[in-house]
Design a protein around this motif. Structure first.
Motif, PDB file in Angstrom:
ATOM      1  N   ASP A 107     -27.273  82.978  39.410  1.00 46.43           N
ATOM      2  CA  ASP A 107     -26.950  83.293  38.020  1.00 46.43           C
ATOM      3  C   ASP A 107     -27.126  84.790  37.866  1.00 46.43           C
ATOM      4  O   ASP A 107     -28.221  85.307  38.046  1.00 46.43           O
ATOM      5  CB  ASP A 107     -27.882  82.540  37.062  1.00 46.43           C
ATOM      6  N   GLY A 109     -26.730  86.778  35.226  1.00 45.67           N
ATOM      7  CA  GLY A 109     -27.114  87.350  33.943  1.00 45.67           C
ATOM      8  C   GLY A 109     -25.987  88.153  33.321  1.00 45.67           C
ATOM      9  O   GLY A 109     -24.812  87.973  33.661  1.00 45.67           O
ATOM     10  N   LEU A 110     -26.334  89.037  32.391  1.00 46.47           N
ATOM     11  CA  LEU A 110     -25.322  89.815  31.664  1.00 46.47           C
ATOM     12  C   LEU A 110     -25.203  91.216  32.248  1.00 46.47           C
ATOM     13  O   LEU A 110     -26.199  91.811  32.631  1.00 46.47           O
ATOM     14  CB  LEU A 110     -25.719  89.956  30.194  1.00 46.47           C
TER      15      LEU A 110
ATOM     16  N   ALA B 227     -31.863  89.854  30.421  1.00 49.38           N
ATOM     17  CA  ALA B 227     -31.483  88.642  31.155  1.00 49.38           C
ATOM     18  C   ALA B 227     -32.128  88.649  32.527  1.00 49.38           C
ATOM     19  O   ALA B 227     -32.142  89.674  33.231  1.00 49.38           O
ATOM     20  CB  ALA B 227     -29.960  88.569  31.295  1.00 49.38           C
ATOM     21  N   GLY B 230     -31.374  83.410  34.697  1.00 47.19           N
ATOM     22  CA  GLY B 230     -30.845  82.394  33.805  1.00 47.19           C
ATOM     23  C   GLY B 230     -31.435  82.383  32.411  1.00 47.19           C
ATOM     24  O   GLY B 230     -30.994  81.612  31.556  1.00 47.19           O
ATOM     25  N   GLN B 232     -31.860  84.426  29.000  1.00 46.87           N
ATOM     26  CA  GLN B 232     -31.396  85.574  28.239  1.00 46.87           C
ATOM     27  C   GLN B 232     -32.164  85.635  26.919  1.00 46.87           C
ATOM     28  O   GLN B 232     -32.189  84.664  26.168  1.00 46.87           O
ATOM     29  CB  GLN B 232     -29.888  85.466  27.962  1.00 46.87           C
ATOM     30  N   ILE B 256     -31.823  82.039  25.292  1.00 45.64           N
ATOM     31  CA  ILE B 256     -30.742  81.219  25.849  1.00 45.64           C
ATOM     32  C   ILE B 256     -31.084  80.965  27.311  1.00 45.64           C
ATOM     33  O   ILE B 256     -31.094  81.886  28.120  1.00 45.64           O
ATOM     34  CB  ILE B 256     -29.383  81.946  25.720  1.00 45.64           C
TER      35      ILE B 256
END
Lengths: 197, 336
Positions: A107, A109-110, B227, B230, B232, B256
């Motif tokens: 994952d 993230g952003l 973040a 996983g 956020q 999140i």
């Protein structure tokens, strides 16, 4: 005069290398083929050959899975195990790239436009890539234990470059197909056709 | 009602596909949501968008929205789109994004969401929350998620530090819209590791719901996103004056969680507060809200969202506790 001597020396060295390669059974050929599903082309079909004796990677190669216009490009990426895949964000919105099922799990993230993150796909298998924000963004990364692979274009055509001469066991997969196809193919065997029923 | 929404989405998608035939690449996307809330309301909405490349690195984006709610004064399901039972053009712009030698430059012209804080529809409509933050709902004298600009926008910087400026005329949708005039927005965003921080300022014409609401509307905001693995965390703090003699300050914090082991499930939680003060009328209201919920990705483009919402404070017409459930479908077609 000196230039002419150097040219002949280069030709001699090149011939020697070719002879050694041939003596070791390293003659190679590009393997051309087509993939079809019934009577239609099967674009994005991934084809690879077993290569248990392939030399290991000296350094991780790089591949790219772009995020642009709220989509991954390409939709199907095939790489050799040990490849680093860059995931640049070329959109104005944030993305959250992840893979949770088979294959590589991660994952990211952003991260904003103009930046990128990188994932090492170190084991063979199929990874399904999604964006946790945009439900319609999806892609596949097929990681194979072989340097001999290709992805079919829109017409279903593909080319596996530099395949050692001889007979090889092949595997074929495409998005949405229920099963992986396997079989054998010879580099001197004429047309290489993969057909799903 | 959900079937009607789906049918409308499909029909308009094909019309849009024909209209954008000039593009070099084109994607048409439709989304439909149907939802119910124990706040005694039901809602349906459809959004249609098309986007792609035109030429020379220029992209386009266009979006239409239709939404209906049995109680238009309630903010359930209005996370990023209006529910006034009419079709609205939300965004329609062309944009160039260039980053030579790690420098980032973007230019946008047309109709677009006001670039203040965490403003993208993606960030507000699809993350698992079915209501907008209180400070981002158009009824509560803050910065609305339905603010739109008709004008130009430029971003300049490097990926870790950008400055964005937009100048235009308010082109809001919904029943509480800003008056005609000129407004400007400036946003600075920095990115370091897992942390993204932003600072925004807007000077705009006000929303005028009563005759004595005059003067410029000015707001300042700080937004943060972090973040990791996983999880956020994000939030905004926004303060300013919606018009002369009044002030609004609000904040929200979201968690999140989408750990890899959670598969298709995303868990969400939000806490928030908004305070409105208009001394001349001796009006001072403070509202608190907490939300927990989940978003589950289902096969065939469906998503289920469930939110449990607790309200406290000065918020008329809402029950102390609400359960919102929304079923969303989204599909995409790329004919070019």
């Amino acid at each position: 005069m000196r230039k002419s001597v150097r040219s002949w020396r280069n030709v001699f060295v090149l011939s020697l290398i070719c002879s050694v390669a041939s003596a070791n059974g390293q003659t190679t050929a590009d393997l051309h083929g087509t993939a079809r599903a019934g009577d239609r082309p099967a674009p994005d079909t991934v084809v690879w050959l077993d290569a248990p004796n392939a030399p290991p990677l000296a350094a991780p190669p790089h591949a790219l899975l772009d995020q642009r216009n709220l989509a991954f490009t390409p939709k199907v990426l095939v790489i050799r195990a040990g490849t680093l895949v860059d995931f640049p964000n070329n959109d104005r919105v944030f993305h959250n790239v992840f893979s949770f099922r088979d294959g590589k799990r991660f994952d990211l993230g952003l991260y904003p436009v103009g930046s990128k993150k990188r994932v090492l796909f170190d084991r063979a298998g199929l990874s399904r890539i999604f964006c946790n924000i945009h439900p319609n963004m999806a892609a596949y990364v097929m990681t194979v234990d072989s340097p001999y692979f290709a992805r079919a274009d829109e017409s279903g055509a593909f080319t596996i470059p530099g395949v050692p001469a001889g007979t090889h066991r092949y595997h074929a997969w495409r998005p949405g197909a229920p099963d992986e196809l396997t079989g054998t193919v010879a580099t001197a065997g004429g047309a290489f056709a993969i057909t799903w029923p | 009602m959900a079937l009607r929404a789906l049918a409308a989405a499909t029909s308009i998608a094909y019309v849009l596909a024909a209209a954008t035939a000039q593009a070099q690449s084109m994607t048409v996307e439709a989304a439909a949501i149907t939802g119910v809330s124990t706040d005694e309301l039901a809602a349906d909405a459809v959004q249609l968008r098309t986007f792609g490349d035109i030429a020379g690195g220029v992209r386009y984006f266009g979006e239409l929205s239709w939404g209906w709610s049995s109680d238009a004064d309630n903010d359930a399901f209005a996370a990023a789109y209006p529910y006034g039972n009419r079709v609205d053009v939300i965004e329609a712009y062309a944009e160039g994004i260039f980053h030579p030698h790690n420098v980032l430059f973007t230019a946008r012209g047309g109709r677009f969401r006001t670039p203040f804080g965490i403003y993208n529809a993606s960030d507000q409509a699809y993350t698992g929350f079915l209501r907008p933050p209180l400070i981002r709902y158009h009824e509560y004298s803050g910065i609305s998620n339905q603010f739109l600009e008709l004008g130009g926008d430029m971003t300049f910087g490097v990926p870790w530090l950008t400055v964005e400026t937009a100048v235009g005329a308010p082109a809001d949708v919904g029943h509480a819209v800003r008056t005609a005039g000129v407004d400007s927005v400036t946003r600075v965003q920095a990115y370091y590791g897992p942390l993204i921080a932003g600072f925004s300022y807007i000077s705009s014409t006000p929303i005028v719901l009563e005759e004595d609401q005059t003067g410029r509307s000015r707001f300042t905001g700080i937004d943060l996103r972090w973040a990791h693995r996983g999880l956020q965390l994000r939030g905004e703090w926004i303060t300013g004056r919606p018009y002369d003699g009044a002030s609004t300050t609000g904040w929200y914090g979201d968690a999140i969680l989408h750990a890899v082991s959670m598969g298709p499930v995303t868990a969400v939680a939000r806490i928030e507060r908004i305070a409105f003060d208009e001394r001349a009328k001796s009006e001072a209201e403070t509202t608190y809200r907490q939300t927990i919920g989940a978003r589950v990705r289902l096969p065939l483009g469906f998503t289920v969202n469930v939110n449990v919402v607790h309200h406290a404070g000065d918020l008329d017409g809402y029950k102390p506790m609400s359960l919102d459930v929304g079923l969303m479908w989204s599909g995409r077609r790329s004919p070019m």
